[in-house]
Design a protein around this motif. Structure first.
Motif, mmCIF file in Angstrom:
data_model
loop_
_atom_site.group_PDB
_atom_site.id
_atom_site.type_symbol
_atom_site.label_atom_id
_atom_site.label_comp_id
_atom_site.label_asym_id
_atom_site.label_seq_id
_atom_site.Cartn_x
_atom_site.Cartn_y
_atom_site.Cartn_z
ATOM 1 N N CYS A 199 0.810 -1.220 0.000
ATOM 2 C CA CYS A 199 0.000 0.000 0.000
ATOM 3 C C CYS A 199 0.848 1.277 0.000
ATOM 4 O O CYS A 199 0.304 2.367 -0.195
ATOM 5 C CB CYS A 199 -0.928 0.002 1.212
ATOM 6 N N ARG A 200 2.141 1.155 0.214
ATOM 7 C CA ARG A 200 2.988 2.349 0.215
ATOM 8 C C ARG A 200 3.177 2.841 -1.224
ATOM 9 O O ARG A 200 3.402 2.032 -2.142
ATOM 10 C CB ARG A 200 4.342 2.049 0.857
ATOM 11 N N PRO A 201 3.105 4.144 -1.450
ATOM 12 C CA PRO A 201 3.291 4.684 -2.811
ATOM 13 C C PRO A 201 4.609 4.266 -3.452
ATOM 14 O O PRO A 201 4.680 4.116 -4.674
ATOM 15 C CB PRO A 201 3.220 6.192 -2.593
ATOM 16 N N SER A 202 5.635 4.044 -2.658
ATOM 17 C CA SER A 202 6.935 3.663 -3.205
ATOM 18 C C SER A 202 6.926 2.250 -3.776
ATOM 19 O O SER A 202 7.758 1.902 -4.619
ATOM 20 C CB SER A 202 8.017 3.747 -2.114
ATOM 21 N N PHE A 203 5.983 1.440 -3.290
ATOM 22 C CA PHE A 203 5.952 0.032 -3.675
ATOM 23 C C PHE A 203 5.058 -0.232 -4.888
ATOM 24 O O PHE A 203 5.279 -1.173 -5.646
ATOM 25 C CB PHE A 203 5.458 -0.805 -2.488
ATOM 26 N N ARG A 204 4.067 0.611 -5.058
ATOM 27 C CA ARG A 204 3.060 0.328 -6.075
ATOM 28 C C ARG A 204 3.601 0.250 -7.501
ATOM 29 O O ARG A 204 3.134 -0.589 -8.288
ATOM 30 C CB ARG A 204 1.935 1.364 -5.985
ATOM 31 N N PRO A 205 4.574 1.095 -7.897
ATOM 32 C CA PRO A 205 5.084 0.967 -9.275
ATOM 33 C C PRO A 205 5.667 -0.412 -9.583
ATOM 34 O O PRO A 205 5.615 -0.864 -10.730
ATOM 35 C CB PRO A 205 6.157 2.056 -9.362
ATOM 36 N N LEU A 206 6.200 -1.085 -8.569
ATOM 37 C CA LEU A 206 6.761 -2.415 -8.783
ATOM 38 C C LEU A 206 5.688 -3.407 -9.213
ATOM 39 O O LEU A 206 5.962 -4.365 -9.940
ATOM 40 C CB LEU A 206 7.430 -2.926 -7.508
#
Length: 225
Positions: A199-206
């Motif tokens: 759910c963290r914005p940093s993780f979503r692109p992955l």
């Protein structure tokens, strides 16, 4: 503009991407093949492996190869959005767990599962070897048990605060999740932690990364899986 040379399904590259994004640092992604790197990329790093960060600094360009160096560089570059706790014990624990994933997890899990299911497939090395996969899965079970044990008494892997340890773990487990190697229904404690990461914005692109020839499970990109 910073440039991060990466390969999408490389745990080391994913660590760098998450860390830079957590620190709100803008960067451009440039994909490189770990198996057939071009000469321009080889000129940046003697290892010839992603990730490599190129940053523009006073006096020229700074070239930083390797996930651990990039993550520490991102953390130390600004006091905003820290990736390590102010508590000295938690900082030490986070760095210990980063080393765990960079060495022990790499040797005991990725060297088996990632090699057999990704490297061999994409580099023309033939089909996966069942006994090797079995060994890698046995090792993975041990590591998942250990992470579960840590999380039974901690909010995040190294303690109370999200840190580089969670980035290292999440980057590695997300690659294995892409391959369908983690049975989350059997790991409720670990699943809760991983849901917070997803759910963290940093993780979503992955979660939108795709590799030709490899198909992730249907739930891979779901935040509620």
């Amino acid at each position: 503009m910073r440039i991060l040379y990466h390969w999408p399904l490389d745990p080391q590259s994913r660590q760098a991407r998450i860390a830079l994004t957590e620190k709100k640092l803008k960067f451009k992604l440039v994909p490189v093949s770990p198996w057939t790197p071009e000469n321009d990329f080889l000129a940046l790093t003697p290892e010839g492996m992603p990730p490599v960060l190129v940053d523009v600094v006073t006096g020229g360009k700074l070239i930083i190869p390797g996930a651990r160096a990039i993550c520490e560089y991102a953390h130390e570059g600004s006091s905003r959005h820290p990736l390590l706790s102010e508590d000295i014990a938690e900082r030490a624990e986070a760095r210990r767990l980063c080393t765990w994933f960079d060495t022990k997890f790499l040797d005991e899990v990725n060297a088996y599962l990632m090699h057999e299911k990704v490297e061999k497939s994409l580099s023309g090395g033939g089909p996966p070897d069942p006994p090797t996969l079995r060994t890698g899965r046995e090792h993975l079970a041990f590591h998942l048990d250990y992470l579960t044990w840590l999380l039974e008494n901690r909010a995040w892997l190294a303690g109370k605060q999200f840190s580089l340890a969670d980035i290292a773990a999440g980057a590695n487990l997300s690659c294995l999740d892409f391959l369908g190697e983690i049975k989350w229904k059997d790991r409720p404690v670990l699943k809760t932690w991983y849901q917070k990461l997803k759910c963290r914005p940093s993780f979503r692109p992955l979660l939108s990364d795709r590799i030709p020839g490899l198909i992730p499970p249907a739930y891979y990109a779901d935040l509620d899986f």
